[in-house]
Design a protein around this motif. Structure first.
Motif, short mmCIF file in Angstrom:
data_model
loop_
_atom_site.label_atom_id
_atom_site.label_comp_id
_atom_site.label_asym_id
_atom_site.label_seq_id
_atom_site.Cartn_x
_atom_site.Cartn_y
_atom_site.Cartn_z
N GLY A 190 24.06 22.90 0.05
CA GLY A 190 22.78 23.51 -0.26
C GLY A 190 21.93 22.82 -1.31
O GLY A 190 20.97 23.41 -1.80
N PHE A 191 22.24 21.57 -1.65
CA PHE A 191 21.48 20.87 -2.69
C PHE A 191 20.68 19.71 -2.11
O PHE A 191 21.25 18.81 -1.49
N MET A 192 19.39 19.72 -2.36
CA MET A 192 18.54 18.60 -1.97
C MET A 192 17.82 18.08 -3.21
O MET A 192 17.67 18.79 -4.20
N PRO A 193 17.39 16.82 -3.19
CA PRO A 193 16.59 16.31 -4.30
C PRO A 193 15.20 16.92 -4.22
O PRO A 193 14.78 17.39 -3.17
N PRO A 194 14.46 16.92 -5.33
CA PRO A 194 13.10 17.47 -5.27
C PRO A 194 12.22 16.67 -4.32
O PRO A 194 12.08 15.46 -4.47
N HIS A 195 11.68 17.36 -3.35
CA HIS A 195 10.91 16.71 -2.29
C HIS A 195 9.78 15.82 -2.83
O HIS A 195 9.60 14.69 -2.36
N PRO A 196 8.99 16.27 -3.84
CA PRO A 196 7.90 15.41 -4.32
C PRO A 196 8.36 14.15 -5.04
O PRO A 196 7.54 13.27 -5.30
N SER A 197 9.66 14.07 -5.37
CA SER A 197 10.15 12.87 -6.07
C SER A 197 10.58 11.78 -5.10
O SER A 197 10.95 10.69 -5.52
N ILE A 198 10.53 12.07 -3.81
CA ILE A 198 11.00 11.11 -2.79
C ILE A 198 9.82 10.31 -2.23
O ILE A 198 8.80 10.87 -1.85
N PHE A 199 10.00 9.00 -2.20
CA PHE A 199 9.02 8.12 -1.57
C PHE A 199 9.72 7.40 -0.42
O PHE A 199 10.74 6.73 -0.62
N PHE A 200 9.16 7.56 0.77
CA PHE A 200 9.76 7.06 2.01
C PHE A 200 9.02 5.83 2.52
O PHE A 200 7.79 5.76 2.42
N LYS A 201 9.75 4.91 3.11
CA LYS A 201 9.09 3.89 3.92
C LYS A 201 8.44 4.60 5.11
O LYS A 201 9.06 5.44 5.77
N ALA A 202 7.20 4.27 5.39
CA ALA A 202 6.47 4.94 6.46
C ALA A 202 7.16 4.80 7.81
O ALA A 202 7.11 5.70 8.64
N ALA A 203 7.85 3.67 8.01
CA ALA A 203 8.51 3.40 9.29
C ALA A 203 9.58 4.44 9.62
O ALA A 203 9.93 4.63 10.79
N GLY A 210 4.32 9.26 0.02
CA GLY A 210 4.76 10.26 -0.93
C GLY A 210 3.93 11.53 -0.78
O GLY A 210 2.79 11.48 -0.32
N ILE A 211 4.52 12.67 -1.16
CA ILE A 211 3.85 13.97 -1.08
C ILE A 211 3.51 14.44 -2.48
O ILE A 211 4.37 14.44 -3.38
N LEU A 212 2.27 14.86 -2.68
CA LEU A 212 1.85 15.49 -3.94
C LEU A 212 1.22 16.82 -3.59
O LEU A 212 0.16 16.87 -2.96
N ASN A 213 1.87 17.91 -3.98
CA ASN A 213 1.37 19.24 -3.65
C ASN A 213 0.06 19.54 -4.36
O ASN A 213 -0.26 18.97 -5.40
N SER A 214 -0.70 20.49 -3.80
CA SER A 214 -2.06 20.73 -4.27
C SER A 214 -2.13 21.47 -5.60
O SER A 214 -3.23 21.65 -6.14
N ASP A 215 -1.01 21.91 -6.15
CA ASP A 215 -1.00 22.49 -7.49
C ASP A 215 -0.13 21.68 -8.45
O ASP A 215 0.27 22.17 -9.51
N LYS A 270 0.85 -1.19 0.00
CA LYS A 270 0.00 0.00 0.00
C LYS A 270 0.89 1.25 0.00
O LYS A 270 1.90 1.30 0.70
N ILE A 271 0.49 2.25 -0.78
CA ILE A 271 1.23 3.50 -0.83
C ILE A 271 0.30 4.64 -0.46
O ILE A 271 -0.80 4.76 -1.00
N SER A 272 0.73 5.45 0.50
CA SER A 272 -0.06 6.60 0.94
C SER A 272 0.44 7.86 0.25
O SER A 272 1.63 8.18 0.32
N ILE A 273 -0.46 8.57 -0.41
CA ILE A 273 -0.15 9.85 -1.03
C ILE A 273 -0.83 10.95 -0.23
O ILE A 273 -2.04 10.89 0.03
N ILE A 274 -0.04 11.95 0.17
CA ILE A 274 -0.55 13.04 1.01
C ILE A 274 -0.53 14.34 0.23
O ILE A 274 0.50 14.73 -0.33
N THR A 275 -1.68 15.01 0.20
CA THR A 275 -1.78 16.35 -0.37
C THR A 275 -2.26 17.29 0.72
O THR A 275 -3.28 17.02 1.37
N VAL A 276 -1.51 18.37 0.95
CA VAL A 276 -1.97 19.41 1.87
C VAL A 276 -2.39 20.61 1.05
O VAL A 276 -1.79 20.91 0.01
N CYS A 277 -3.42 21.29 1.49
CA CYS A 277 -3.94 22.40 0.68
C CYS A 277 -4.55 23.48 1.55
O CYS A 277 -4.95 23.24 2.70
N TYR A 278 -4.63 24.66 0.97
CA TYR A 278 -5.34 25.79 1.59
C TYR A 278 -5.74 26.74 0.47
O TYR A 278 -4.88 27.22 -0.28
#
Length: 247
Positions: free
Chosen positions: A142-155, A83-88, A2-10
């Motif tokens: 000062g370099f990070m990978p794009p946050h939305p491209s990262i999928f983490f184990k929930a643990a 995984g994170i998917l932004n609202s736009d 199972k994969i959880s996708i989270i979108t936060v929005c306002y």
């Protein structure tokens, strides 16, 4: 798996429907889709209600900002991967989640890192943001990978903690530093372009934002006991240009 996708929005009424439909169009079936709304004042909630059959869980309530909402989503998640998917934003293709799951099944890893494309409102792609040559050591300049491209184990969130609310726009940088550099999680570059991201955003607009994220990058590294050069971090824009020219 199972994969959880989270979108936060306002107040995301102009974009959230495309985001929801992007998740709903995925070929992979075992997706838990979570939306955390910050008590929107536009018609975002009407859109969420319209598509309730496509959303596993959603809440709408005041929060302490973007990262507080992400932490709420993580707490609600029951998937093996998060995984994170932004609202736009939208997924780059309808096979992204299937590809991600297959990659994690084939590799004994705790996280995967991929690519995103950035586009304008008219759909024109202006940049491929790739993690192909990224390593955790690059966080120190000062370099990070794009946050939305990262999928983490929930643990990992239970083990190492959530997004730190002491950051305004750099909590994702701090979490990635804590996971990848301080705790040396097992990860691989997936090569998968996961997300189509609208140009702009909280940490990518203007000189004041650049100064703030520079300050928060240094704070993130210092909190995790990582040695760094303030000069190199401040000059990271020029290192990006040099790297681009070398390619």
């Amino acid at each position: 798996m199972k994969i959880s996708i989270i979108t936060v929005c306002y107040n995301s009424a102009t974009t959230i429907e495309k985001t929801i439909l992007s998740v709903a169009s995925q070929t992979y079936v075992n997706i838990e889709y979570i939306i955390v709304d910050g008590n929107s004042k536009d018609n975002t909630l009407e859109i969420l209600k319209k598509h309730e059959n496509k959303i596993s869980k959603w809440i709408s309530e005041p929060d302490k900002g973007l990262y507080d909402a992400m932490n709420k989503g993580v707490a609600m998640a029951t998937g093996d991967l998060i995984g994170i998917l932004n609202s736009d934003d939208t997924f780059h293709s309808n096979t992204v989640i299937e590809d991600i799951v297959n990659f994690h099944k084939k590799n004994d890893i705790e996280a995967s890192v991929g690519n995103i494309v950035q586009h304008r409102e008219n759909g024109k792609i202006v940049r491929l943001y790739s993690s192909k040559y990224w390593t955790p050591e690059k966080l120190t300049i000062g370099f990070m990978p794009p946050h939305p491209s990262i999928f983490f184990k929930a643990a990992l969130f239970n083990k190492f903690g959530n997004y730190d609310l002491g950051f305004k726009i750099g909590a994702d940088y701090e979490l990635i530093t804590r996971f990848f550099l301080r705790n040396k999680i097992v990860w691989e570059y997936s090569g998968i372009t996961t997300t189509a991201m609208l140009v702009g955003g909280l940490s990518s607009s203007g000189t004041s934002s650049y100064k703030l994220i520079t300050k928060e990058i240094q704070k993130a590294l210092a909190m995790n006991g990582i040695a760094f050069s303030s000069f190199k971090i401040k000059m990271r824009f020029f290192w990006k240009i040099i790297g681009f020219l070398k390619k």
